[in-house]
Design a protein around this motif. Structure first.
Motif, short mmCIF file in Angstrom:
data_model
loop_
_atom_site.label_atom_id
_atom_site.label_comp_id
_atom_site.label_asym_id
_atom_site.label_seq_id
_atom_site.Cartn_x
_atom_site.Cartn_y
_atom_site.Cartn_z
N LEU A 115 -5.77 -6.83 6.13
CA LEU A 115 -4.73 -5.80 6.19
C LEU A 115 -3.79 -6.20 7.31
CD1 LEU A 115 -3.72 -2.97 5.27
CD2 LEU A 115 -5.21 -2.01 7.00
N ALA B 43 2.96 -2.20 5.53
CA ALA B 43 1.54 -2.56 5.50
C ALA B 43 1.26 -3.30 4.20
CB ALA B 43 0.68 -1.32 5.61
N ILE C 123 -2.94 2.53 11.41
CA ILE C 123 -3.04 1.08 11.16
C ILE C 123 -2.33 0.31 12.26
CG2 ILE C 123 -2.26 -0.76 9.62
CD1 ILE C 123 -2.82 1.14 7.28
N LEU D 15 0.84 -1.20 0.00
CA LEU D 15 0.00 0.00 0.00
C LEU D 15 0.88 1.25 0.00
CD1 LEU D 15 -2.38 -1.22 2.75
CD2 LEU D 15 -3.24 -0.22 0.68
N MET E 139 -11.73 2.08 1.90
CA MET E 139 -11.06 1.58 3.10
C MET E 139 -10.94 2.74 4.08
SD MET E 139 -7.43 -0.39 3.61
CE MET E 139 -6.33 0.94 3.21
N PRO F 128 -10.87 -6.73 -0.83
CA PRO F 128 -9.81 -6.81 0.19
C PRO F 128 -10.23 -7.75 1.31
CG PRO F 128 -10.99 -4.74 0.38
CD PRO F 128 -11.54 -5.44 -0.82
N LEU G 138 -1.79 -5.71 1.98
CA LEU G 138 -3.22 -5.98 1.83
C LEU G 138 -3.38 -7.28 1.06
CD1 LEU G 138 -6.09 -4.63 2.23
CD2 LEU G 138 -5.88 -3.98 -0.14
N LEU H 249 -12.12 -2.57 6.64
CA LEU H 249 -12.20 -2.99 5.24
C LEU H 249 -13.62 -3.32 4.82
CD1 LEU H 249 -9.18 -5.46 5.21
CD2 LEU H 249 -9.21 -3.16 4.30
#
Length: 153
Positions: A112, A120, A41, A31, A65, A109, A122, A48
């Motif tokens: 995460l 990060a 995060i 990401l 998101m 998605p 996904l 999501l």
């Protein structure tokens, strides 16, 4: 060194996805994030539920998101629902693009997470929507599995 509020063991899931969709292929993408987004995060403040992915001009993006605003952020704070670019190899992108052109397939998605290097990532799936009777079947399978586990003990 104290643990603090940040964690590298982030695992945010889209629990509804497996009920609503049948997965065909799974992929892991990076990401493109801002500094305050990665901090939110790591605190586990992302969702999501309403998110989906799409390909535009040879690049993949995620829309919907939600990453909560970072409380210690200043005027540089991010917008919670902005579109974010996903990072994949060109061959993977082309493969996903040709498959997603098929009728009824979409990019969802699933999860995460933060990998070992602290990035990060996904996990997304190429999926096909389930019909009502398919959803009933999956509910029935869960009930049968639960009953078998109860009877074992």
């Amino acid at each position: 060194m104290s643990k603090g509020r940040f964690s590298n063991q982030v695992n945010i899931r889209n629990k509804k996805a497996s009920f609503e969709f049948e997965f065909i292929d799974k992929y892991v993408a990076g990401l493109v994030l801002k500094g305050t987004e990665i901090k939110s995060i790591k605190e586990g403040k992302a969702s999501l539920q309403e998110a989906y992915c799409y390909i535009s001009r040879g690049e993949m993006f995620i829309k919907g998101m939600h990453i909560a605003v970072y409380e210690q952020g200043t005027f540089n704070n991010h917008e919670p629902l902005r579109e974010r670019k996903l990072l994949l190899n060109r061959t993977e992108l082309d493969k996903i693009d040709t498959k997603s052109q098929e009728k009824g397939l979409t990019l969802i998605p699933l999860r995460l997470f933060i990998n070992d290097k602290g990035y990060a990532k996904l996990e997304l799936a190429l999926a096909k929507g389930k019909k009502i009777h398919d959803k009933r079947d999956s509910i029935k399978e869960k009930d049968v599995k639960r009953e078998l586990e109860r009877n074992q003990y």
